[in-house]
Write a protein that holds these residues in place. Structure first.
Motif, mmCIF file in Angstrom:
data_model
loop_
_atom_site.group_PDB
_atom_site.id
_atom_site.type_symbol
_atom_site.label_atom_id
_atom_site.label_comp_id
_atom_site.label_asym_id
_atom_site.label_seq_id
_atom_site.Cartn_x
_atom_site.Cartn_y
_atom_site.Cartn_z
ATOM 1 N N LEU A 131 0.825 -1.212 0.000
ATOM 2 C CA LEU A 131 0.000 0.000 0.000
ATOM 3 C C LEU A 131 0.858 1.260 0.000
ATOM 4 O O LEU A 131 0.559 2.223 -0.695
ATOM 5 C CB LEU A 131 -0.932 -0.003 1.216
ATOM 6 N N LEU A 132 1.932 1.225 0.790
ATOM 7 C CA LEU A 132 2.841 2.371 0.841
ATOM 8 C C LEU A 132 3.373 2.679 -0.551
ATOM 9 O O LEU A 132 3.359 3.838 -0.997
ATOM 10 C CB LEU A 132 3.996 2.053 1.790
ATOM 11 N N GLN A 133 3.802 1.654 -1.262
ATOM 12 C CA GLN A 133 4.409 1.871 -2.579
ATOM 13 C C GLN A 133 3.354 2.220 -3.615
ATOM 14 O O GLN A 133 3.583 3.037 -4.507
ATOM 15 C CB GLN A 133 5.167 0.618 -3.000
ATOM 16 N N TRP A 134 2.190 1.598 -3.460
ATOM 17 C CA TRP A 134 1.104 1.914 -4.377
ATOM 18 C C TRP A 134 0.714 3.372 -4.220
ATOM 19 O O TRP A 134 0.578 4.109 -5.196
ATOM 20 C CB TRP A 134 -0.089 1.002 -4.090
ATOM 21 N N GLY B 162 2.496 5.875 -2.920
ATOM 22 C CA GLY B 162 3.575 6.760 -3.346
ATOM 23 C C GLY B 162 3.703 6.847 -4.854
ATOM 24 O O GLY B 162 4.010 7.910 -5.399
ATOM 25 N N SER B 163 3.462 5.741 -5.541
ATOM 26 C CA SER B 163 3.691 5.709 -6.988
ATOM 27 C C SER B 163 2.462 6.097 -7.799
ATOM 28 O O SER B 163 2.596 6.451 -8.969
ATOM 29 C CB SER B 163 4.128 4.308 -7.418
ATOM 30 N N ASN B 164 1.262 5.963 -7.234
ATOM 31 C CA ASN B 164 0.049 6.213 -8.010
ATOM 32 C C ASN B 164 -0.678 7.477 -7.599
ATOM 33 O O ASN B 164 -1.300 8.122 -8.423
ATOM 34 C CB ASN B 164 -0.920 5.043 -7.882
ATOM 35 N N GLN C 71 11.475 5.238 -17.003
ATOM 36 C CA GLN C 71 11.713 4.250 -18.048
ATOM 37 C C GLN C 71 10.419 3.690 -18.603
ATOM 38 O O GLN C 71 10.363 2.545 -19.027
ATOM 39 C CB GLN C 71 12.596 3.118 -17.515
ATOM 40 N N GLY C 72 9.343 4.482 -18.541
ATOM 41 C CA GLY C 72 8.075 4.057 -19.105
ATOM 42 C C GLY C 72 7.471 2.845 -18.434
ATOM 43 O O GLY C 72 6.597 2.190 -18.997
ATOM 44 N N LYS C 73 7.920 2.549 -17.216
ATOM 45 C CA LYS C 73 7.416 1.349 -16.550
ATOM 46 C C LYS C 73 6.039 1.615 -15.958
ATOM 47 O O LYS C 73 5.721 2.750 -15.587
ATOM 48 C CB LYS C 73 8.378 0.917 -15.450
ATOM 49 N N PRO C 74 5.213 0.575 -15.816
ATOM 50 C CA PRO C 74 3.898 0.763 -15.191
ATOM 51 C C PRO C 74 4.051 1.153 -13.723
ATOM 52 O O PRO C 74 5.093 0.945 -13.107
ATOM 53 C CB PRO C 74 3.228 -0.601 -15.349
ATOM 54 N N PHE C 75 2.981 1.712 -13.164
ATOM 55 C CA PHE C 75 3.065 2.306 -11.835
ATOM 56 C C PHE C 75 2.809 1.323 -10.698
ATOM 57 O O PHE C 75 2.887 1.691 -9.544
ATOM 58 C CB PHE C 75 2.080 3.474 -11.726
ATOM 59 N N GLY C 76 2.464 0.098 -11.015
ATOM 60 C CA GLY C 76 2.204 -0.854 -9.947
ATOM 61 C C GLY C 76 0.872 -0.615 -9.284
ATOM 62 O O GLY C 76 0.737 -0.682 -8.072
ATOM 63 N N SER C 77 -0.146 -0.305 -10.104
ATOM 64 C CA SER C 77 -1.460 -0.094 -9.516
ATOM 65 C C SER C 77 -2.151 -1.448 -9.351
ATOM 66 O O SER C 77 -1.575 -2.491 -9.616
ATOM 67 C CB SER C 77 -2.287 0.830 -10.397
ATOM 68 N N PHE C 78 -3.409 -1.395 -8.908
ATOM 69 C CA PHE C 78 -4.096 -2.640 -8.568
ATOM 70 C C PHE C 78 -4.490 -3.458 -9.796
ATOM 71 O O PHE C 78 -5.087 -4.513 -9.657
ATOM 72 C CB PHE C 78 -5.335 -2.341 -7.726
ATOM 73 N N TRP D 4 7.650 11.978 -3.603
ATOM 74 C CA TRP D 4 7.828 10.669 -2.996
ATOM 75 C C TRP D 4 9.010 9.985 -3.664
ATOM 76 O O TRP D 4 9.281 10.244 -4.836
ATOM 77 C CB TRP D 4 6.569 9.805 -3.180
ATOM 78 N N PRO D 5 9.683 9.106 -2.937
ATOM 79 C CA PRO D 5 10.810 8.412 -3.576
ATOM 80 C C PRO D 5 10.326 7.447 -4.656
ATOM 81 O O PRO D 5 9.160 7.066 -4.702
ATOM 82 C CB PRO D 5 11.480 7.675 -2.422
ATOM 83 N N ASN D 6 11.254 7.055 -5.517
ATOM 84 C CA ASN D 6 10.946 6.140 -6.600
ATOM 85 C C ASN D 6 11.068 4.703 -6.093
ATOM 86 O O ASN D 6 12.173 4.199 -5.894
ATOM 87 C CB ASN D 6 11.912 6.392 -7.756
ATOM 88 N N PHE D 7 9.906 4.072 -5.903
ATOM 89 C CA PHE D 7 9.925 2.730 -5.317
ATOM 90 C C PHE D 7 10.441 1.677 -6.284
ATOM 91 O O PHE D 7 10.584 0.528 -5.905
ATOM 92 C CB PHE D 7 8.525 2.348 -4.834
ATOM 93 N N ARG D 8 10.676 2.041 -7.528
ATOM 94 C CA ARG D 8 11.206 1.061 -8.477
ATOM 95 C C ARG D 8 12.718 1.103 -8.527
ATOM 96 O O ARG D 8 13.331 0.391 -9.310
ATOM 97 C CB ARG D 8 10.615 1.320 -9.862
ATOM 98 N N SER D 9 13.315 1.940 -7.680
ATOM 99 C CA SER D 9 14.773 2.064 -7.700
ATOM 100 C C SER D 9 15.401 1.130 -6.664
ATOM 101 O O SER D 9 14.975 1.100 -5.509
ATOM 102 C CB SER D 9 15.157 3.505 -7.383
#
Lengths: 193, 528
Positions: free
Chosen positions: A82-85, A87-89, A97-104, B185-190
């Motif tokens: 949840l923390l990463q979701w 933060g990233s979404n 690098q055009g990577k997906p955001f890791g959503s649900f 926020w930091p980049n969690f993919r790093s």
């Protein structure tokens, strides 16, 4: 008057239990088997180190601690995701690098795994220590036994058994006799606090 | 330590005057009696047939008695070194990272080398406390406490570097995912963020593990102080002008930290379950930490870094370097402290030397496999980087690494070498140097020949670089010396549990002659 205050010494102090001392792990091990077989439940054995196989000799049921730890680990992994979701979404939608955001929707979760693992371990480790202490009723810096001078020996080389007065089978005479026949030494009443 | 011990024979043994009772004969060719080749014989884990009481006196004595005359001068020296390192860090923060040798494209040189070096050192402690626990290796009891302490102190030294190499150290909090007014926020993919989580989790869990293992031993120290107070034997005060007895302080501090542990078997039951679970979760954790550290490099595109062998290779190297540090610390300790040779026996040293040989050969294999894959992969940049490592301007660093990490541990194939504390100490010192150079080679030799020739530079550390690194050794050793002074250096309860008389099926009631039946010097065949 609580259940454990049923018995009193001659001077009128409530009895916490009866204590006996043993010199070797073998002696205390066999004594534990006898007390277990006599049907006592409210008693404990004090030893400087965990004696191998004493759990069975005393009839201690398996601890529930692994369930607490497992639950904490699951919560930790979920929090890590949840923390990463978030933060990233929601918090900061950073394109790298055009990577997906890791959503649900199930894409891009792979790079979240290391942190999910670490947070899971972190939660589980705290649950292990705090759960162990909580189930043991610690920290508790006072105990009727701690006032006794001979009890200081259990951190050194003495083994002790205390059958508590709260046990339904407790009787001052019979319990004393049982400890005596199990080769206990220094049998004595423990005064309650 | 034992002038007050009522039994004169025990007192003399504890003081080290009678190291070996006359009845105790050591078979020839077995060193101190533990180097037994016969697989049917279980060598003793503790020498001299120590009783439970003697173990308590010995181990608690290290924390209770004044240390040898060496302690204060050594402490003063390492403390000065720590102060110097701290001063350098302050100078860096006040002045800026320009005081480091980061004047060219080799950005990640000294600080990351030292970070990886220190974080790797820690891994041996977790290996001993967690992985060897799961494998039921009882010999770990002699070194686990010190190795775990070493882990925590090494993580402290390691964690310093990411904090200060960010340049603006007052912005270091931005590494953490903290909601802030910038909305960043930091980049969690790093992998760098994974690294932050891995190292901080590792440090926290190691500290929890260490503390939990210590609770019963702290309770022993509490009870001993309490007993001296109750018996009126306690006269020593903190200072002549401060009439507080040391034992009062001990009873309060150790008492507070031991959380009222009372050695109950019902508590021990949960404690052992908790210990096993912490060991079970520390094992994948420690493997994850250095794997993640290696992904800092492996996920980049730089030739020499972009390899899949990095995670296992880094983990093996970490254990290798960590065991070397454990040996470097424990070998002098067992010479300096009375009776410590009974607990850390030659067999313990031999076992650790074997692990050094194994992991050293593993990193040797990894070095050669890196070369092979560079050749077999056919990538010209990769090939050039590896040839440059061996023959380029940093050839000396590369061959120092090969000699220290691959060649020097090979002496341990000879039994006489891996059972000699002096040889082990020398090889361990080589390994520590070699593991530092391994990180230096990986980081600097790859960066100093990056893709653009305009990036080709040599890295030169400044005095501030060097003194900061020396300062981390000062911090590490200061903490370790304090650990030796105030904390039970050995896992006392665990040590008692591996003594032969701890077996509840060994000898039953009726032996009024006390412990005499295991004073005969024979080692139990088989055991259970």
């Amino acid at each position: 008057m609580s259940h454990s205050k049923r018995f009193q010494t001659e001077s009128g102090t409530p009895i916490h239990g009866i204590v006996a001392r043993f010199e070797t792990p073998a002696d205390v091990y066999h004594a534990a088997e006898r007390i277990r077989d006599a049907g006592y439940t409210q008693w404990d054995l004090y030893s400087p180190f965990p004696i191998h196989g004493i759990d069975e000799a005393m009839g201690i049921p398996r601890t529930k601690l692994p369930l607490i730890v497992g639950a904490a680990a699951a919560v930790g992994v979920a929090c890590g995701y949840l923390l990463q979701w978030y933060g990233s979404n929601i918090g900061y939608k950073l394109v790298t690098q055009g990577k997906p955001f890791g959503s649900f929707d199930g894409t891009g979760w792979e790079s979240f795994v290391p942190i999910m693992f670490e947070v899971g371990v972190l939660f589980a480790a705290f649950a292990t220590l705090l759960g162990m202490l909580a189930l043991n009723g610690l920290p508790r810096h006072n105990h009727p036994l701690m006032k006794r001078d001979d009890f200081l020996g259990v951190s050194d080389d003495t083994f002790m058994i205390c059958i508590e007065a709260s046990d339904p089978k407790f009787s001052p005479e019979e319990t004393k006799a049982l400890l005596k026949s199990a080769h206990g030494m220094g049998i004595d009443f423990v005064e309650d606090e | 330590m034992s002038a007050m011990h009522p039994d004169e024979i025990t007192a003399r043994r504890l003081a080290g005057h009678d190291p070996m009772p006359p009845s105790m004969k050591v078979a020839p060719g077995t060193g101190d009696g533990t180097l037994i080749d016969d697989v049917d014989v279980r060598p003793p884990l503790v020498l001299n047939n120590r009783t439970f009481k003697e173990m308590t006196d010995i181990v608690c004595g290290y924390a209770e008695n004044p240390p040898g005359r060496w302690w204060w001068p050594v402490f003063g020296m390492v403390n000065a070194l720590a102060a110097l390192g701290t001063g350098m860090i302050l100078y860096l923060i006040i002045t800026g990272v320009g005081v480091w040798g980061q004047t060219n494209q080799v950005d990640w040189a000294w600080d990351i080398t030292n970070f990886v070096f220190w974080i790797g050192i820690g891994h041996a402690g977790t290996l001993i406390s967690a992985i060897l626990c799961l494998f039921k290796q009882k010999w770990r009891t002699a070194v686990n406490r010190a190795a775990e302490a070493m882990t925590i102190f090494a993580v402290i030294c390691a964690a310093t570097y990411p904090g200060i190499h960010v340049g603006r150290a007052w912005m270091a909090w931005m590494m953490f995912p903290i909601p802030n007014s910038n909305g960043i926020w930091p980049n969690f993919r790093s992998p760098l963020l994974w690294d932050l989580f891995a190292v901080s989790t590792y440090g926290t869990v190691s500290a929890l593990f260490w503390y939990m293992g210590m609770i019963p031993d702290l309770a022993t120290l509490r009870d001993r102080a309490d007993r001296r107070l109750r018996q009126g034997l306690s006269t020593q005060t903190i200072a002549p002008f401060l009439p507080v007895r040391v034992d009062v302080l001990r009873a309060y501090i150790y008492g507070f930290l031991s959380l009222g542990w009372r050695f109950s078997s019902r508590h021990w039951h949960r404690y052992e379950a908790a210990y096993l679970m912490l060991a079970g979760m520390s094992t994948p954790l420690v493997l994850s930490v250095h794997s993640i550290v290696s992904t800092d490099f492996a996920t980049s595109q730089l030739p020499g870094w972009h390899t899949t062998i990095f995670p296992p290779y880094f983990v093996a190297g970490a254990i290798f370097g960590g065991f070397a540090m454990v040996l470097q610390l424990m070998i002098p300790c067992r010479e300096l402290y009375p009776n410590m040779k009974d607990i850390v026996t030659l067999r313990h040293l031999e076992n650790m030397a074997k692990i050094i040989l194994l992991t050293g050969s593993m990193v040797g294999f990894a070095y050669s496999m890196e070369f092979f894959i560079a050749y077999y992969g056919g990538n010209q940049f990769e090939i050039d980087v590896f040839i440059n490592r061996a023959k380029g301007p940093y050839w000396w660093a590369y061959w120092t690494m090969i000699f220290c990490n691959v060649v020097s541990p090979q002496v341990f194939w000879v039994k006489a070498m891996r059972t000699s504390p002096l040889v082990i100490f020398i090889v361990a010192s080589f390994v520590t140097v070699g593991m530092w150079f391994e990180r230096f080679v990986i980081i600097v030799s790859s960066l100093h020949r990056a893709f653009l020739p305009g990036e080709w530079h040599m890295f030169h550390p400044t005095m501030v670089d060097i003194l900061t690194f020396a300062g981390t050794f000062g911090i590490f050793l200061t903490l370790f010396l304090l650990f030796l002074r105030v904390i039970p250096v050995f896992a006392l309860a665990e040590l008692k549990a591996v003594l032969p008389q701890a077996d509840p099926h060994g000898h039953s009631h009726g032996s009024s002659d006390g412990h005499s039946d295991h004073q005969d010097g024979h080692h139990a065949k088989g055991g259970h």
